[in-house]
Design a protein around this motif. Structure first.
Motif, short mmCIF file in Angstrom:
data_model
loop_
_atom_site.label_atom_id
_atom_site.label_comp_id
_atom_site.label_asym_id
_atom_site.label_seq_id
_atom_site.Cartn_x
_atom_site.Cartn_y
_atom_site.Cartn_z
N TYR C 91 74.75 34.84 -54.60
CA TYR C 91 73.67 35.44 -55.39
C TYR C 91 73.60 34.80 -56.77
CZ TYR C 91 74.03 39.15 -51.90
OH TYR C 91 74.05 39.85 -50.72
N ILE C 120 65.83 39.38 -54.29
CA ILE C 120 66.02 40.80 -53.96
C ILE C 120 66.01 41.63 -55.25
CG2 ILE C 120 67.34 40.31 -51.84
CD1 ILE C 120 69.87 41.14 -53.45
N SER C 121 65.80 42.90 -55.10
CA SER C 121 65.69 43.79 -56.26
C SER C 121 67.06 44.11 -56.84
CB SER C 121 65.02 45.10 -55.85
OG SER C 121 65.92 45.83 -55.02
N GLU C 123 68.15 47.01 -57.41
CA GLU C 123 68.68 48.15 -56.65
C GLU C 123 69.43 47.67 -55.41
OE1 GLU C 123 66.91 52.20 -54.60
OE2 GLU C 123 65.55 50.69 -55.40
N LYS C 124 68.81 46.72 -54.72
CA LYS C 124 69.41 46.17 -53.51
C LYS C 124 70.72 45.45 -53.86
CE LYS C 124 67.49 44.30 -49.26
NZ LYS C 124 66.30 43.65 -48.70
N LYS C 127 73.46 47.80 -54.46
CA LYS C 127 73.96 48.37 -53.19
C LYS C 127 74.94 47.40 -52.54
CE LYS C 127 70.90 51.75 -51.33
NZ LYS C 127 69.46 51.75 -51.15
N ARG C 128 74.60 46.12 -52.60
CA ARG C 128 75.48 45.13 -51.96
C ARG C 128 76.74 44.89 -52.78
NH1 ARG C 128 71.53 40.45 -49.51
NH2 ARG C 128 69.95 41.82 -48.66
N GLY C 138 67.59 41.86 -60.76
CA GLY C 138 67.35 41.34 -59.42
C GLY C 138 68.20 40.13 -59.20
#
Lengths: 124, 427, 495
Positions: C91, C120-121, C123-124, C127-128, C138
């Motif tokens: 990422y 990706i956001s 928020e996502k 989560k990851r 993001g």
């Protein structure tokens, strides 16, 4: 001549900070000690300072090459390195028992060097 | 030695240093039939076997013994009362269901079940990474305990000219030990403005041999690619930052680190034991029970003690409680009172106490202070405005633990307390 | 006495070892020389251990080409050579809205390089990776990113090369070339610290010293390697475990300070980028440590300095070669060539990031270059691509551990407590096709001493085992070769 000096008593882990008032090597007064040992310590420091000495001696036939030993009683401080040189020459044979005398009457000071532990003979 | 390893024990003790030995003996004497000690070394006794200096047992035996002698008294007793032990064996895993997975060359790989477990793995030494010493990574940077093992047990000298970082007891004791063996100890550096070990060790390990101690100093840099060639020492300010222009090159071949000990709780965590970030040891009650039922802690896994006598005492308590647990005798629904760290107290052990203990026994609260106070102080245990117990100390220092005993006479006030807050302030 | 080879490779880092392994499948007599006491001790020894997807390499460069080509090779390579590799994905994490806007640049670059990626956001992302900063807006997710064990990969490649007939000489330092007396500008061999060796081809894979080697060959006099130091922290896996590979939004100089998982579960933070002079200067510095800590905290604010278990520095061999594609304005490209002006010389240099990732593609490219130069490389019928795995005690289940200990009790004796490395594994490495003869060599192969106590427990035991297995006096056992002995004398031999 009256003088005061600072000492740290090493008799026990408390390590009291002593203020010692003395006349020559005679202790007149100690302050800061929490027990009588402080006075004993201060007197000894001024006349005949001694220390416990712990070291090792070579040992044959044991699981370790060395066995820890120590002076039964505090040893005269000025002669510690003479003692260590003497101990360096020693080699003993396993088995050794705790408190076994490894060097008797070390340097003629009337103090024995004794083993700190058992050390059995290595079974092969 | 365990002749025939059983698959189930009343009490399994992990670690056979002073904490583990005391716990095992105490468990056996308090009714646990099958007690097993497991240790990774070839002999019982733990780190005491390499601590060949005197100063042990003044409290327990009223004698000034070297570490191996202190250990041997307990080893003899453990063997005498018929405790099994497994040496040269590493415990890989402890579960919350009190299974113990252990491996060794002689015993092989074994899964054992215990009714109760005492964790007594001791502590490990902080390393150069944890204090971030700059420089490359040559041979010749060792923790003091590692050097102690080499010099005293294995019979090797790991250097000729030493600088020691840290005025902890092991560092000072090694300074003397290395001097005895013909090495030159150039200096002891201490980042704090005060000694972190016992002052008696300063006298008999450094002063006696004219080994210089520099407070407020640290190692700015290690020099040497293959082997240490020198260290650059530097003075630090109140925030431990190097003071410009104070750097000094000290030629040496070895840097010994005596910069603190950390309770060794990797295994405890595998069993689900929750640790206190202040002590790095488990949260314990006055019986040294952890949060996992049937898992008790003894000695330096709880917090780092300055005297072995305390380690022994915790082992005796933890072992007795483990034996009681194994036999199903324990206070069913204790109502615990938490302890708390007040003014100038870094932490208090135990973290909570069962007042009912005071009907049969005393409870020792043990604290470390945050700041040294070189004057007479009062250590107080309070619950809000209520004073529960107090004790005078002539001084307090971070390097020396403070202890305060709760007694039967305190039972009523403790029982009604919401918390036991310990604080220390000038008289 | 002259030894004659078809190919001599200078340098046993990842590029040299992969090249040796790739060439070992052909009927060639190959010598791999290394000046250190072990393979994998230079730039390969200390880096971020990442297999890059290739999203950020400048399109049109050799770096981009090699990176993108090599990335998919790692799955098969890790299976054949049995070293640690995981395709975790990676990422680029944008903290704040401004950084988020910049992700488009990298999405676009990834597209040009043919690397799949998606935005990706925040928020996502959280989560990851629950440990990540709440200010993350993001991220660009690149599924092809991965982590590897660079020590394991390099040592396994070297070992596979050796079992397929490559001769490895350690403690052998290149000094100068030997030239043909009959043919101008033809290299026929080299002088080394261990004598002369003759070879029809010499491959420069000297890493940080590749510029000096090529200058001795009279190639690219303007080329310079700048050692660019990067410092790192390793965190205690019992205290914090980052599950992902997290890059910050990069700047012009480097990919930035990343926070990444490693194959051993310890979180790695780093590197900074500092150009230095000394090609062996792997000092960590107070400034560097502060810089990487700040960088790490930007992505993962919950990091706690008390949980650092190791600090180290590595050097990137940063080159100054312009991109061969003149349309691309880029001056730090890889050098992968058979230069026109000398014969018998393959030149590999400037292998900074993504050098580790690209190494297998570079090795493959060397094979092509030799073929293009007219070498009729004949595949060997008996070439074995597999390096058999040796038991790794900590990776086994309790049942498997029990079975292994029952078979060989030495696997029952745990020498490194933090990383659960057994005596059996250490002994196996001492007697492996490339024997581990120093403490650091054992560490690179077993991960021993890489845990929280930094070897405080295992060191005397490993010194003993090395002495016993090598038939040496413990006083002769070293950390990393001559001059790094652990011990000086026996305790009771004063003087």
């Amino acid at each position: 001549m009256r003088a005061t000096e600072k000492m740290i008593c090493i008799i026990c882990p408390m390590g009291c900070n002593l203020t010692v008032t003395r006349e020559g090597t005679t202790v007149l007064r100690t302050e800061g000690n929490t027990c009588k040992q402080g006075l004993t310590f201060a007197e000894a420091e001024l006349t005949d300072p001694r220390r416990m000495v712990a070291t090792t001696v070579r040992v044959k036939g044991a699981i370790h090459p060395l066995i820890p030993v120590y002076t039964e009683k505090p040893f005269p401080k000025p002669r510690i390195f003479d003692l260590l040189r003497e101990v360096c020459q020693l080699e003993i044979e396993a088995p050794v028992a705790m408190n076994q005398v490894v060097l008797e009457n070390a340097l003629g000071e009337g103090i024995n060097i004794i083993a700190s532990r058992d050390m059995p003979r290595m079974s092969t | 030695m365990a002749k025939q390893l059983k698959s189930q024990y009343d009490v399994i003790v992990v670690g056979a240093g002073p904490g583990g030995l005391a716990a095992a003996i105490s468990a056996k004497k308090n009714g646990a039939d099958d007690v097993l000690m497991i240790d990774r070394d070839l002999e019982l006794g733990g780190i005491l076997l390499q601590c060949i200096h005197n100063g042990f047992g003044v409290d327990t035996f009223k004698e000034d013994l070297p570490g191996p002698s202190y250990a041997q008294r307990f080893i003899k007793e453990a063997q005498g009362v018929g405790i099994d032990y497994l040496l040269d064996s590493m415990v890989l895993d402890v579960t919350s269901g009190r299974k113990v997975f252990v491996t060794g060359t002689r015993g092989g790989f074994k899964e054992l079940q215990a009714r109760a477990i005492v964790i007594a793995m001791g502590c490990r030494e902080r390393t150069r990474a944890q204090i971030g010493i700059p420089g490359p990574r040559p041979a010749g940077v060792y923790t003091a305990g590692l050097a102690q093992r080499w010099v005293n047990v294995e019979g090797y000298m790991p250097g000729k000219r030493f600088v020691i970082l840290g005025s902890g007891d092991i560092g000072m004791i090694m300074a003397r030990r290395l001097t005895f063996e013909g090495a030159k100890v150039e200096r002891v550096l201490e980042v704090m403005p005060y000694l972190t070990g016992l002052s008696r060790n300063y006298v008999q390990c450094l002063m006696d041999f004219d080994i210089p101690l520099q407070l407020r100093h640290t190692v700015k840099r290690i020099i040497g690619k293959d082997r240490v060639k020198a260290v650059e020492a530097v003075q630090v300010d109140d925030r431990w930052r190097p003071v410009p222009g104070t750097g000094e090159m000290i030629p040496c071949d070895t840097l010994l680190l005596s910069v603190g000990l950390i309770p060794e709780n990797e295994l405890s965590q595998k069993a689900g034991v929750i640790l206190d970030p202040m002590t790095n040891g488990p949260f314990v009650d006055d019986g040294f029970a952890t949060n996992i039922p049937g898992v008790f802690a003894a000695g330096n896994v709880v917090h780092v003690y300055d005297l072995v006598d305390w380690v022994t005492k915790t082992g005796l308590t933890a072992g007795r409680r483990a034996a009681m647990f194994a036999q199903g005798h324990c206070n069913e629904n204790p109502v615990f009172v938490p302890t708390a760290a007040g003014e100038n107290i870094r932490y208090v052990v135990p973290h909570r106490i069962d007042p009912e203990t005071l009907t049969q026994d005393t409870i020792m609260l043990q604290m470390r202070v945050t700041q040294p106070m070189e004057e007479a102080v009062l250590v107080r245990v309070t619950d809000g405005d209520t004073l529960i117990a107090k004790k005078r100390e002539r001084y307090v220092r971070p390097g020396e633990m403070v202890s305060l005993k709760l007694r039967e006479r305190d039972y009523d006030s403790v029982r009604h307390a919401k918390e036991l807050r310990v604080s220390v302030a000038p008289l | 006495m002259h030894s004659r080879y078809d190919v001599i490779i200078i340098g046993a880092g990842v590029v040299g070892c992969m090249t040796a392994r790739w060439l070992s499948r052909y009927a060639l007599k190959i010598l791999l020389i290394e000046k250190s006491s072990d393979v994998c001790t230079g730039a390969t020894a200390a880096n971020s251990a990442l297999i890059h997807a290739g999203y950020d390499a400048v399109p049109g460069t050799l770096k981009a080409q090699m990176n993108v080509k090599a990335n998919p090779m790692w799955d098969r390579l890790s299976e054949e050579l049995r070293f640690g590799f995981a395709r975790t994905g990676a990422y680029i994490v944008a903290v704040g809205e401004d950084e988020f806007q910049k992700l488009d640049i990298f999405l676009d670059r990834a597209g040009k390089n043919g690397v799949s990626a998606e935005i990706i956001s925040g928020e996502k992302m959280r989560k990851r990776e629950p440990n990540i900063s709440p200010e993350v807006f993001g991220a660009l997710f690149v599924p092809a990113g991965g982590v590897c064990d660079p020590w394991g990969a390099t040592i396994a490649a070297a070992e596979n090369a050796v079992t397929n007939g490559v001769e490895l000489r350690l403690d052998t330092e290149f000094q100068d070339f030997l030239w043909s007396e009959h043919e101008p500008e033809r290299i026929v061999g080299m002088k080394t610290s261990q004598g002369d060796f003759y070879g029809r081809w010499v491959i420069n894979a000297a890493g940080l010293f590749a510029d000096e080697v090529m200058h001795k060959a009279g190639v690219r006099p303007e080329f310079r390697i700048t050692p660019r130091r990067g410092e790192y922290f390793v965190m205690d896996r019992n205290q914090i475990q980052i599950q992902n590979v997290l890059f910050p939004v990069p700047n012009a100089i480097s990919k930035g300070i990343l926070v990444t998982t490693t194959l051993h579960g310890n979180t790695l933070i780093g590197p900074n980028a500092e150009n230095i002079e000394d090609k062996t200067g792997v000092d960590v510095t107070p400034e560097g440590m502060d810089e990487i800590w700040e960088g790490g905290k930007k992505l993962v604010p919950g990091l706690d300095r008390r949980h650092i278990i190791a600090v180290f520095a590595g050097l990137r061999p940063a080159g100054n070669a312009p991109c061969l594609n003149l349309d691309v304005d880029y001056h730090h490209d890889f050098v992968i060539e058979i230069p026109d002006q000398v014969k018998g010389f393959v030149n590999l240099a400037g292998m900074e990031s993504p050098g580790l990732t690209a190494a297998p593609a570079i090795a493959e490219r060397v094979v092509e270059l030799l073929q293009e130069a007219g070498e009729g490389l004949k595949p060997k019928a008996d070439w074995d691509p597999i390096r058999p795995a040796r038991p790794v005690f900590r990776s086994l289940s309790h049942e498997e551990q029990a079975a292994l200990v029952a078979k060989d009790s030495r696997y029952g004796r745990v020498i490194c407590r933090c990383e659960s490395v057994s005596e059996g594994e250490i002994v196996a490495e001492i007697h492996a096709p490339i024997p581990a003869t120093t403490y650091d060599a054992i560490k690179r192969r077993t991960w021993l001493g890489a845990g929280r106590c930094l070897g405080g427990f295992d060191m005397p035991r490993v010194v003993d085992i090395l002495a016993r297995e090598l038939g040496k006096d413990p006083l002769g056992i070293t950390k990393k070769g001559h001059g790094s002995e652990f011990l000086f004398r026996r305790t009771k031999e004063v003087g």
